[in-house]
Design a protein around this motif. Structure first.
Motif, mmCIF file in Angstrom:
data_model
loop_
_atom_site.group_PDB
_atom_site.id
_atom_site.type_symbol
_atom_site.label_atom_id
_atom_site.label_comp_id
_atom_site.label_asym_id
_atom_site.label_seq_id
_atom_site.Cartn_x
_atom_site.Cartn_y
_atom_site.Cartn_z
ATOM 1 N N TRP A 119 0.817 -1.216 0.000
ATOM 2 C CA TRP A 119 0.000 0.000 0.000
ATOM 3 C C TRP A 119 0.849 1.265 0.000
ATOM 4 O O TRP A 119 0.403 2.306 -0.485
ATOM 5 C CB TRP A 119 -0.927 0.009 1.213
ATOM 6 N N THR A 123 0.318 1.567 -4.537
ATOM 7 C CA THR A 123 -1.060 1.813 -4.123
ATOM 8 C C THR A 123 -2.049 1.486 -5.229
ATOM 9 O O THR A 123 -3.074 0.827 -4.985
ATOM 10 C CB THR A 123 -1.229 3.287 -3.706
ATOM 11 N N MET A 126 -2.426 -2.248 -5.652
ATOM 12 C CA MET A 126 -3.207 -2.867 -4.581
ATOM 13 C C MET A 126 -4.694 -2.566 -4.739
ATOM 14 O O MET A 126 -5.545 -3.417 -4.462
ATOM 15 C CB MET A 126 -2.705 -2.372 -3.223
#
Length: 225
Positions: A119, A123, A126
């Motif tokens: 994360w 990001t 994910m």
């Protein structure tokens, strides 16, 4: 006298109220380095070939984006779990991998580190994992909830899978062993053969569960790269 059947897995060996059962988990760390000072044997060559095979397979699962040395962590994890699983098959040896305190300690920090790293550094990658490709727009909110829950329960499923598989076979062996004194001589021979067959099965389970745990952790790591 046992209060319940699961009390056979409770740490009971102690000196000055200090539990000695968990020492079995760390004895391998003291024994394995001594093999480097011995002349290589067939067992050494077999173990080296197993480690090399695992390294290549884990490297393939992670992919080319893996960090240097990441595969060695998973091979070491496999070795630790396999050692404790096999050691627990010996009589009067504490099986540490049958306790959630051991399995969750192995699964939770690794899963949490992968999640935080993913994360923080990937990001968008994910977020894309929360919605599988081809999902209809109307189902996207539900898929996000389902994927989030499945990600959050991963360390729990890893820990429960390993502990439950290790404790189930030991419980069966204990239940059959406790019936020995009440059986006749003819049935006792049948019980011995059944115990040997179950012990062989447990040996296979010990190796398979160590491999499954390491492979699943490797797959979770590959998703954040």
């Amino acid at each position: 006298m046992m209060t319940n059947l699961f009390s056979i897995f409770d740490p009971s060996t102690n000196i000055l109220n200090m539990s000695l059962n968990w020492i079995s988990t760390f004895t391998g760390l003291f024994l394995l380095p001594l093999t480097f000072w011995l002349i290589p044997s067939r067992m050494t060559f077999i173990w080296n070939s197993v480690v090399n095979t695992l390294y290549k397979e884990f490297k393939l699962l992670i992919g080319e984006t893996a960090h240097t040395g990441e595969t060695f962590i998973f091979v070491s994890l496999f070795t630790l779990i396999l050692y404790n699983n096999v050691l627990g098959l010996f009589p009067y040896v504490f099986t540490s991998t049958s306790h959630m305190a051991m399995t969750l300690t192995l699964a939770l920090p690794l899963w949490l580190s992968f999640l935080i790293y993913g994360w923080m550094n990937h990001t968008q990658h994910m977020l894309a994992h929360l919605v599988p490709q081809g999902t209809p727009p109307i189902l996207m909110p539900f898929m996000v909830c389902i994927e989030t829950i499945s990600n959050l329960i991963r360390p729990g499923t890893l820990a429960v899978r390993l502990a439950a598989n290790m404790i189930a076979g030991h419980l069966l062996l204990t239940l059959l062993g406790n019936t020995g004194p009440t059986l006749s001589t003819s049935l006792l021979s049948v019980l011995v053969f059944a115990q040997i067959a179950l012990l062989t099965l447990e040996s296979a389970v010990a190796m398979i569960q160590a491999y499954v745990f390491a492979v699943l952790i490797t797959l979770y790591s590959s998703e954040v790269n």
